[in-house]
Design a protein around this motif. Sequence first.
Motif, PDB file in Angstrom:
ATOM      1  N   ASP A  87       0.832  -1.191   0.000  1.00 29.95           N
ATOM      2  CA  ASP A  87       0.000   0.000   0.000  1.00 29.95           C
ATOM      3  C   ASP A  87       0.877   1.255   0.000  1.00 29.95           C
ATOM      4  O   ASP A  87       1.505   1.594   1.004  1.00 29.95           O
ATOM      5  CB  ASP A  87      -0.905  -0.015   1.241  1.00 29.95           C
ATOM      6  CG  ASP A  87      -1.961   1.080   1.224  1.00 29.95           C
ATOM      7  OD1 ASP A  87      -1.739   2.121   0.580  1.00 29.95           O
ATOM      8  OD2 ASP A  87      -3.002   0.893   1.886  1.00 29.95           O
ATOM      9  N   THR A 113      -0.061   4.311  -0.095  1.00 26.97           N
ATOM     10  CA  THR A 113      -0.591   5.349   0.785  1.00 26.97           C
ATOM     11  C   THR A 113      -0.019   5.216   2.188  1.00 26.97           C
ATOM     12  O   THR A 113       0.326   6.225   2.838  1.00 26.97           O
ATOM     13  CB  THR A 113      -2.131   5.277   0.826  1.00 26.97           C
ATOM     14  OG1 THR A 113      -2.643   5.538  -0.478  1.00 26.97           O
ATOM     15  CG2 THR A 113      -2.698   6.310   1.797  1.00 26.97           C
ATOM     16  N   LYS A 165       3.435   6.655   2.164  1.00 24.68           N
ATOM     17  CA  LYS A 165       3.392   8.117   2.238  1.00 24.68           C
ATOM     18  C   LYS A 165       3.108   8.578   3.663  1.00 24.68           C
ATOM     19  O   LYS A 165       3.721   9.532   4.168  1.00 24.68           O
ATOM     20  CB  LYS A 165       2.331   8.661   1.281  1.00 24.68           C
ATOM     21  CG  LYS A 165       2.679   8.499  -0.183  1.00 24.68           C
ATOM     22  CD  LYS A 165       1.578   9.026  -1.086  1.00 24.68           C
ATOM     23  CE  LYS A 165       1.971   8.887  -2.554  1.00 24.68           C
ATOM     24  NZ  LYS A 165       0.909   9.385  -3.463  1.00 24.68           N
ATOM     25  N   GLN A 166       2.195   7.900   4.325  1.00 18.15           N
ATOM     26  CA  GLN A 166       1.872   8.273   5.704  1.00 18.15           C
ATOM     27  C   GLN A 166       3.050   8.022   6.634  1.00 18.15           C
ATOM     28  O   GLN A 166       3.283   8.787   7.581  1.00 18.15           O
ATOM     29  CB  GLN A 166       0.631   7.507   6.159  1.00 18.15           C
ATOM     30  CG  GLN A 166      -0.630   7.962   5.437  1.00 18.15           C
ATOM     31  CD  GLN A 166      -1.824   7.052   5.652  1.00 18.15           C
ATOM     32  OE1 GLN A 166      -1.690   5.944   6.195  1.00 18.15           O
ATOM     33  NE2 GLN A 166      -2.999   7.488   5.223  1.00 18.15           N
ATOM     34  N   ASP A 176       3.911  13.815  -0.605  1.00 20.40           N
ATOM     35  CA  ASP A 176       3.276  12.936  -1.592  1.00 20.40           C
ATOM     36  C   ASP A 176       4.061  12.936  -2.906  1.00 20.40           C
ATOM     37  O   ASP A 176       4.314  11.873  -3.501  1.00 20.40           O
ATOM     38  CB  ASP A 176       1.839  13.386  -1.860  1.00 20.40           C
ATOM     39  CG  ASP A 176       0.873  12.967  -0.765  1.00 20.40           C
ATOM     40  OD1 ASP A 176       1.239  12.094   0.049  1.00 20.40           O
ATOM     41  OD2 ASP A 176      -0.245  13.513  -0.719  1.00 20.40           O
TER      42      ASP A 176
END
Length: 441
Positions: free
Chosen positions: A399, A401, A404-405, A423
């Motif tokens: 994942d 995302t 990025k987190q 991002d």
Amino acid sequence: MPKIAFIGAGSAVFTRNLLGDLLTYPELDGSTISLMDIDANRLKAVESLAKKMVEQEGSKMVIEATTDRSQALQNADYVVITIQVGGLKAYELDIEIPRKYGVEQCVGDTIGPGGVFRGLRHLAVIEEICNDLEELSPDALILQYTNPMAILCWGISSMSSIRFVGLCHSVQGTSEELAHIAGVPYEELSYWVAGINHMSWFLRLEHKGRDLYPLLFEKMSDPDTYALDPIRFDLMKHFGYFVTESSGHASEYYPYFRKRQDVLEQTLAKFTHPRHGWFKFGQTGGYLKHCFEVADHYYEDIEDQLKADKIEIRRSREYGAQIIHSIETNTPRRINGNVTNYDLITNLPYGCCVEVPCLVDNTGINPCYVGDLPPQLAGLIRTNVNLQELAVLGHIHRDKTLVKQAIKMDPLTAAVCSLEEIDNMVDELFDAQKEWLPQFD
């Protein structure tokens, strides 16, 4: 006699040092050393060096070399992992792409954008190694040396039942330095260290029952002593304890030292001691440049050793051979290892990777209970653990995302970049490194 597999054996300095350590233990004579690397040329060079060392010492150790990982792992008792997926090409991307966004990493191998992407590259391979071991050698013990230590060990714990311990030399090196600063014999130094890799803290530091911290604070006021480790002394001044990772590396684990150009220049100005030459080289990202210099002389250095009348073999401060010796001979030792936090440090998240004292004998690695860390230290550590957890989950769930987190949690990156900039930076890193990140295809 045990079989010891080296995965990433082309790391010549480390392989030479650990093999040298093993050769200093007569009880391990006759062990099989299986050297494995995907680079056939590097592997051949290291194999020649290893065979010369064994012959020189009159050892009965068996040296074998292969580019077939399964062959090396078959019936292995111990598996030493020292891989560098993508080599210096990938490492350069870890440093240079974040730099475009104002993130000036020093080493970039532990947390931050560089640490996360190094972790993802390595987890792609380490997951395969664990799967192989579950089939070929389910009772093996992994001695995990590759950075980022906490991310990789947390990943192993989450993905596999294979036993492991993560190993670093920060505790040994720092304790030697502190003994020197305090002016006491190293053999008489007593310490208790815990935290996470590269952010472990000397909770107790004593000489014959005397607390050495008052002396350290006194010594810190001497400019020459302060110049030895300015960042670590700054951290001790503000948070009360001395940390294990060297000043250059440590400067990127916190939001204080590299977040603006003026702050970065103030930080760099503190590195006046000659020992920090690699850090000053190129001013920032200096370790990357140092690695390129070392790589340029890789084969020359091995050739010089092969031509030498004798290769110097002496026991290093690395824990790997000590652990093997303790398990094989039931010789008790205490080390600091990276293990899963099963209520060992009680004010850090359950299941994260912690670096704690461990007792070793023929029962294996036995981590020690630490309890609560001082709250200010636990607070600093949690900022790094937040990133580590999300990076591991990003790999497990494939994942982007979550990745990025993870980087949005990084103390330095968060102090420099907006959410949108992070991002964009992560997208650029994924695009540039896709050949080493097959799990995200």
